[in-house]
Scaffold this active site. Structure first.
Site, PDB file in Angstrom:
ATOM      1  N   GLU A 226      36.886  70.958  38.021  1.00 22.13           N
ATOM      2  CA  GLU A 226      37.519  70.373  39.190  1.00 22.13           C
ATOM      3  C   GLU A 226      37.807  71.494  40.293  1.00 22.13           C
ATOM      4  O   GLU A 226      38.171  70.998  41.556  1.00 22.13           O
ATOM      5  CB  GLU A 226      38.973  69.721  38.575  1.00 22.13           C
ATOM      6  CG  GLU A 226      40.089  70.786  38.489  1.00 22.13           C
ATOM      7  CD  GLU A 226      39.751  71.276  37.372  1.00 22.13           C
ATOM      8  OE1 GLU A 226      40.879  72.358  36.797  1.00 22.13           O
ATOM      9  OE2 GLU A 226      38.788  71.231  36.333  1.00 22.13           O
TER      10      GLU A 226
ATOM     11  N   CYS B 185      40.805  73.397  30.371  1.00 24.17           N
ATOM     12  CA  CYS B 185      41.964  74.675  30.138  1.00 24.17           C
ATOM     13  C   CYS B 185      43.356  74.309  29.198  1.00 24.17           C
ATOM     14  O   CYS B 185      43.141  74.059  28.067  1.00 24.17           O
ATOM     15  CB  CYS B 185      42.331  75.204  31.397  1.00 24.17           C
ATOM     16  SG  CYS B 185      42.776  76.937  31.542  1.00 24.17           S
TER      17      CYS B 185
ATOM     18  N   HIS C 129      36.976  75.271  34.937  1.00 20.88           N
ATOM     19  CA  HIS C 129      37.608  74.417  35.569  1.00 20.88           C
ATOM     20  C   HIS C 129      36.574  73.642  36.497  1.00 20.88           C
ATOM     21  O   HIS C 129      36.238  74.057  37.572  1.00 20.88           O
ATOM     22  CB  HIS C 129      38.597  75.017  36.504  1.00 20.88           C
ATOM     23  CG  HIS C 129      39.833  75.237  35.661  1.00 20.88           C
ATOM     24  ND1 HIS C 129      40.825  74.448  35.537  1.00 20.88           N
ATOM     25  CD2 HIS C 129      40.292  76.554  35.135  1.00 20.88           C
ATOM     26  CE1 HIS C 129      42.043  75.193  34.940  1.00 20.88           C
ATOM     27  NE2 HIS C 129      41.331  76.541  34.723  1.00 20.88           N
TER      28      HIS C 129
END
EC number: 6.3.5.3
Length: 226
Positions: A197, A86, A195
């Site tokens: 994560e 991002c 994302h």
């Protein structure tokens, strides 16, 4: 293998990256402040999502001048893994570590949802545990995620297999060629708007991002020991 998660003013996904690596994957990872001037002893660098420096001027435009960035570039030049998600992807393009730019979404709105992706290239440090053309789902959350580059750059990215992730089924932001993530020519620098994560634990309902970090740890350890 020792990993640095860089923390800029306005970062808000640094904790997510740290927890994905440390708690879920058991990696040796530290937070490193943007004002530090050395990454000595680190084998990989992670640039988190968020709104570094408030996204003033452009997303990532000020972060490229942070004191730590020459060290990030040094590790990239040495072939060590450098990852940006991002805002981290935006910083990598602003710093010249990846080609192209991220501009405002075509809708002019902030987009926050889970979106389908295609793993286009599974021959990178970060994607070796995926199957080529595998479909996965990852969260996105951005206002400036539309990937742009001139036609010559796009042609080069495609010819050199530098497009790593592509939006599947729908394009949420207007990115050219449906690009969601790219790597450099050497394959050791990866930037992506989604994302991973945020998709590493079953309790969160999705583990499709976990293999990004498992691939990194598997391949990065070989690089660090080599």
């Amino acid at each position: 293998m020792k990993i640095a998660v860089i923390v800029f003013p306005g970062s808000n996904c640094d904790i997510d990256l740290y927890e994905a690596l440390k708690t879920v994957c058991g990696a040796d990872v530290d937070y490193v402040d943007h004002q530090q001037t050395s990454l000595a002893g680190y084998d990989a660098v992670m640039l988190p999502g968020g709104f570094s420096y408030g996204d003033y001027l452009r997303a990532g435009a000020i972060a490229r001048f942070a004191k730590i960035m020459p060290e990030v570039k040094r590790l990239a030049d040495e072939g060590k893994p450098v990852f940006g998600t991002c805002n981290g992807f935006q910083i990598l393009t602003e710093a010249g570590l990846l080609p192209g730019a991220l501009k405002k979404n075509d809708s002019q709105n902030f987009v926050c949802k889970t979106t389908p992706l295609e793993v286009v290239n599974n021959q990178t440090i970060f994607t070796s545990q995926y199957q080529e053309h595998e479909r996965i789902n990852l969260p996105i959350a951005h206002a400036d995620g539309s990937y742009f580059a001139d036609q010559a750059t796009l042609d080069e990215l495609e010819a050199n297999h530098q497009v790593v992730f592509r939006y599947a089924e729908e394009n949420p932001n207007g990115s050219l060629n449906n690009i969601a993530g790219i790597c450099n020519r050497a394959g050791n620098v990866l930037g992506m708007m989604p994302h991973p994560e945020r998709a590493v634990e079953a309790i969160l309902g999705n583990t499709d991002g976990l293999r990004v970090f498992k691939s990194l740890l598997e391949n990065g350890t070989v690089i660090a020991e080599g």
